[in-house]
Design a protein around this motif. Structure first.
Motif, mmCIF file in Angstrom:
data_model
loop_
_atom_site.group_PDB
_atom_site.id
_atom_site.type_symbol
_atom_site.label_atom_id
_atom_site.label_comp_id
_atom_site.label_asym_id
_atom_site.label_seq_id
_atom_site.Cartn_x
_atom_site.Cartn_y
_atom_site.Cartn_z
ATOM 1 N N GLY A 42 79.670 62.473 5.934
ATOM 2 C CA GLY A 42 78.371 62.873 5.398
ATOM 3 C C GLY A 42 77.563 61.720 4.845
ATOM 4 O O GLY A 42 76.331 61.700 4.964
ATOM 5 N N GLU A 43 78.254 60.729 4.249
ATOM 6 C CA GLU A 43 77.532 59.572 3.701
ATOM 7 C C GLU A 43 76.795 58.815 4.793
ATOM 8 O O GLU A 43 75.652 58.374 4.608
ATOM 9 C CB GLU A 43 78.514 58.621 2.996
ATOM 10 C CG GLU A 43 79.232 59.224 1.817
ATOM 11 C CD GLU A 43 80.551 59.886 2.211
ATOM 12 O OE1 GLU A 43 80.744 60.160 3.435
ATOM 13 O OE2 GLU A 43 81.372 60.128 1.325
ATOM 14 N N ALA A 44 77.427 58.678 5.963
ATOM 15 C CA ALA A 44 76.790 57.957 7.064
ATOM 16 C C ALA A 44 75.577 58.714 7.592
ATOM 17 O O ALA A 44 74.552 58.108 7.944
ATOM 18 C CB ALA A 44 77.800 57.729 8.196
ATOM 19 N N ALA A 45 75.676 60.036 7.642
ATOM 20 C CA ALA A 45 74.537 60.827 8.102
ATOM 21 C C ALA A 45 73.348 60.665 7.165
ATOM 22 O O ALA A 45 72.197 60.508 7.613
ATOM 23 C CB ALA A 45 74.935 62.296 8.215
ATOM 24 N N ILE A 46 73.611 60.686 5.859
ATOM 25 C CA ILE A 46 72.524 60.521 4.892
ATOM 26 C C ILE A 46 71.962 59.108 4.945
ATOM 27 O O ILE A 46 70.748 58.901 4.793
ATOM 28 C CB ILE A 46 73.006 60.877 3.470
ATOM 29 C CG1 ILE A 46 73.402 62.352 3.397
ATOM 30 C CG2 ILE A 46 71.924 60.558 2.440
ATOM 31 C CD1 ILE A 46 72.301 63.332 3.763
ATOM 32 N N ALA A 47 72.800 58.109 5.171
ATOM 33 C CA ALA A 47 72.307 56.734 5.302
ATOM 34 C C ALA A 47 71.355 56.608 6.487
ATOM 35 O O ALA A 47 70.339 55.899 6.413
ATOM 36 C CB ALA A 47 73.485 55.768 5.449
ATOM 37 N N THR A 50 68.002 58.237 5.292
ATOM 38 C CA THR A 50 67.210 57.477 4.322
ATOM 39 C C THR A 50 66.644 56.186 4.905
ATOM 40 O O THR A 50 65.752 55.577 4.311
ATOM 41 C CB THR A 50 68.033 57.163 3.065
ATOM 42 O OG1 THR A 50 69.244 56.478 3.428
ATOM 43 C CG2 THR A 50 68.386 58.446 2.323
ATOM 44 N N ALA A 51 67.146 55.781 6.081
ATOM 45 C CA ALA A 51 66.570 54.620 6.768
ATOM 46 C C ALA A 51 65.428 55.004 7.692
ATOM 47 O O ALA A 51 64.725 54.129 8.214
ATOM 48 C CB ALA A 51 67.662 53.900 7.571
ATOM 49 N N HIS A 52 65.207 56.293 7.880
ATOM 50 C CA HIS A 52 64.211 56.771 8.845
ATOM 51 C C HIS A 52 62.812 56.763 8.226
ATOM 52 O O HIS A 52 62.644 57.023 7.026
ATOM 53 C CB HIS A 52 64.572 58.196 9.273
ATOM 54 C CG HIS A 52 63.854 58.652 10.496
ATOM 55 N ND1 HIS A 52 62.551 59.128 10.474
ATOM 56 C CD2 HIS A 52 64.253 58.711 11.806
ATOM 57 C CE1 HIS A 52 62.183 59.450 11.692
ATOM 58 N NE2 HIS A 52 63.182 59.215 12.526
ATOM 59 N N PRO A 53 61.772 56.484 9.017
ATOM 60 C CA PRO A 53 60.401 56.481 8.484
ATOM 61 C C PRO A 53 59.982 57.804 7.844
ATOM 62 O O PRO A 53 59.196 57.801 6.895
ATOM 63 C CB PRO A 53 59.551 56.167 9.719
ATOM 64 C CG PRO A 53 60.453 55.401 10.616
ATOM 65 C CD PRO A 53 61.813 55.989 10.410
ATOM 66 N N HIS A 54 60.454 58.944 8.351
ATOM 67 C CA HIS A 54 60.089 60.219 7.731
ATOM 68 C C HIS A 54 60.472 60.233 6.253
ATOM 69 O O HIS A 54 59.709 60.722 5.409
ATOM 70 C CB HIS A 54 60.796 61.386 8.435
ATOM 71 C CG HIS A 54 60.259 61.711 9.791
ATOM 72 N ND1 HIS A 54 58.967 61.464 10.167
ATOM 73 C CD2 HIS A 54 60.869 62.290 10.875
ATOM 74 C CE1 HIS A 54 58.787 61.872 11.421
ATOM 75 N NE2 HIS A 54 59.909 62.371 11.866
ATOM 76 N N ARG A 71 74.004 64.610 -1.881
ATOM 77 C CA ARG A 71 73.855 63.175 -2.135
ATOM 78 C C ARG A 71 72.445 62.708 -1.792
ATOM 79 O O ARG A 71 71.965 61.717 -2.369
ATOM 80 C CB ARG A 71 74.902 62.364 -1.362
ATOM 81 C CG ARG A 71 74.879 62.535 0.115
ATOM 82 C CD ARG A 71 75.907 61.651 0.817
ATOM 83 N NE ARG A 71 77.266 61.946 0.442
ATOM 84 C CZ ARG A 71 78.023 62.898 1.010
ATOM 85 N NH1 ARG A 71 77.506 63.668 1.962
ATOM 86 N NH2 ARG A 71 79.263 63.084 0.639
ATOM 87 N N LEU A 72 71.773 63.388 -0.881
ATOM 88 C CA LEU A 72 70.384 63.037 -0.573
ATOM 89 C C LEU A 72 69.476 63.325 -1.754
ATOM 90 O O LEU A 72 68.547 62.551 -2.032
ATOM 91 C CB LEU A 72 69.896 63.807 0.654
ATOM 92 C CG LEU A 72 68.426 63.610 1.011
ATOM 93 C CD1 LEU A 72 68.136 62.152 1.365
ATOM 94 C CD2 LEU A 72 68.013 64.531 2.156
ATOM 95 N N LEU A 137 60.898 67.862 5.089
ATOM 96 C CA LEU A 137 61.848 68.911 4.730
ATOM 97 C C LEU A 137 63.196 68.588 5.345
ATOM 98 O O LEU A 137 63.270 68.166 6.510
ATOM 99 C CB LEU A 137 61.387 70.284 5.216
ATOM 100 C CG LEU A 137 60.071 70.830 4.655
ATOM 101 C CD1 LEU A 137 58.889 70.379 5.518
ATOM 102 C CD2 LEU A 137 60.090 72.353 4.584
ATOM 103 N N VAL A 138 64.262 68.803 4.575
ATOM 104 C CA VAL A 138 65.611 68.491 5.036
ATOM 105 C C VAL A 138 66.520 69.678 4.758
ATOM 106 O O VAL A 138 66.505 70.232 3.655
ATOM 107 C CB VAL A 138 66.177 67.236 4.346
ATOM 108 C CG1 VAL A 138 67.562 66.912 4.902
ATOM 109 C CG2 VAL A 138 65.236 66.042 4.505
ATOM 110 N N THR A 139 67.316 70.038 5.735
ATOM 111 C CA THR A 139 68.241 71.154 5.585
ATOM 112 C C THR A 139 69.545 70.851 6.297
ATOM 113 O O THR A 139 69.586 70.050 7.234
ATOM 114 C CB THR A 139 67.618 72.453 6.156
ATOM 115 O OG1 THR A 139 68.492 73.546 5.913
ATOM 116 C CG2 THR A 139 67.355 72.333 7.642
ATOM 117 N N GLY A 140 70.613 71.480 5.843
ATOM 118 C CA GLY A 140 71.820 71.567 6.648
ATOM 119 C C GLY A 140 71.675 72.771 7.555
ATOM 120 O O GLY A 140 70.688 73.502 7.507
ATOM 121 N N THR A 141 72.657 73.008 8.402
ATOM 122 C CA THR A 141 72.603 74.181 9.259
ATOM 123 C C THR A 141 73.987 74.451 9.827
ATOM 124 O O THR A 141 74.920 73.671 9.622
ATOM 125 C CB THR A 141 71.563 74.002 10.390
ATOM 126 O OG1 THR A 141 71.306 75.254 11.006
ATOM 127 C CG2 THR A 141 72.023 72.990 11.422
#
Length: 246
Positions: A42-47, A50-54, A71-72, A137-141
């Motif tokens: 999960g940490e890698a997914a959030i990294a 957070t590096a994305h322009p959005h 963590r986000l 907007l950010v969500t899990g699914t």
């Protein structure tokens, strides 16, 4: 196959794989119909997110109350971003986490579902209508495919939240939506969205960033004749939106 049968079949298949990598929840254990789990990597997914322009360009972010994006919420507060989210209780309502009002040492606690109700402030739809637009907007699914079509737990909370924010003019058809999932939740198959399903613009996994070419965003607001009566009875913002005539 009927749409609901198809969705249930997809969820059950993905949940069997997710069980191998998911982090259990102290309230729900591995009942994926009751919560969106965090997962290995999960940490890698959030990294990646957070590096994305959005993310970098956003000032106000709606972050779902899902375990995989806890963590986000902490990172967004550290980065000076305003976080709008909902509670996880049946009486689902909106809360704002303002980094200017939360001390750095309290932001980890504030990012949790218990802490946000102590460190944040509740807002009604009239308050949200006066806020700046939501930039991201950010969500899990539960499951998602390469076209960004996502199936959650089956309750429709995120789509209702999009519908309310759209009705208030706080999101538009071009407001980006991200999904955070494990790689095992990304499917190489056709999924069938409903008219009110909010398709993701980008998917973040521990190993991949998947950009969606033509994401579908609902512009129908809340379809009152199709809304589950239980949702209306237990979600005060929906009752408020109805009273506003929206």
């Amino acid at each position: 196959m009927k749409t609901m049968d198809h969705k249930s079949s997809v969820r059950e298949r993905v949940w069997a794989e997710l069980l191998k990598v998911a982090v259990p929840d102290s309230r729900f254990h591995f009942d994926f119909g009751s919560f969106i789990a965090d997962f290995d990597g999960g940490e890698a997914a959030i990294a990646r997110l957070t590096a994305h322009p959005h993310y970098r360009n956003a000032e106000t972010i709606f972050i779902a109350p899902d375990n995989c994006v806890e963590r986000l919420r902490k990172q967004a507060l550290d980065d000076g971003k305003t976080v709008l989210m909902t509670t996880y209780s049946i009486k689902r309502g909106f809360w704002v986490l303002d980094p200017a009002r939360i001390a750095p040492e309290m932001r980890l606690f504030a990012s949790t579902l218990d802490g946000m109700e102590r460190m944040g402030r509740p807002v009604d739809l009239a308050d949200i209508r006066q806020m700046k637009p939501v930039d991201f907007l950010v969500t899990g699914t539960g499951a998602i495919n390469h076209e960004g079509v996502r199936f959650g737990k089956g309750h429709g909370f995120f789509d209702a939240e999009w519908g309310m924010l759209h009705a208030l003019g706080r999101v538009q058809a071009d407001t980006p939506v991200a999904a955070v999932v494990h790689d095992c939740q990304v499917l190489e198959e056709i999924l069938y969205p409903d008219v009110f399903d909010t398709v993701a613009d980008v998917v973040f996994t521990p190993t991949r960033t998947i950009e969606i070419a033509l994401p579908h965003k609902p512009t129908c607001n809340i379809l009152w004749d199709r809304l589950d009566p239980h949702m209306f009875d237990t979600i005060p913002p929906l009752q408020e939106l109805k009273a506003m005539g929206l």
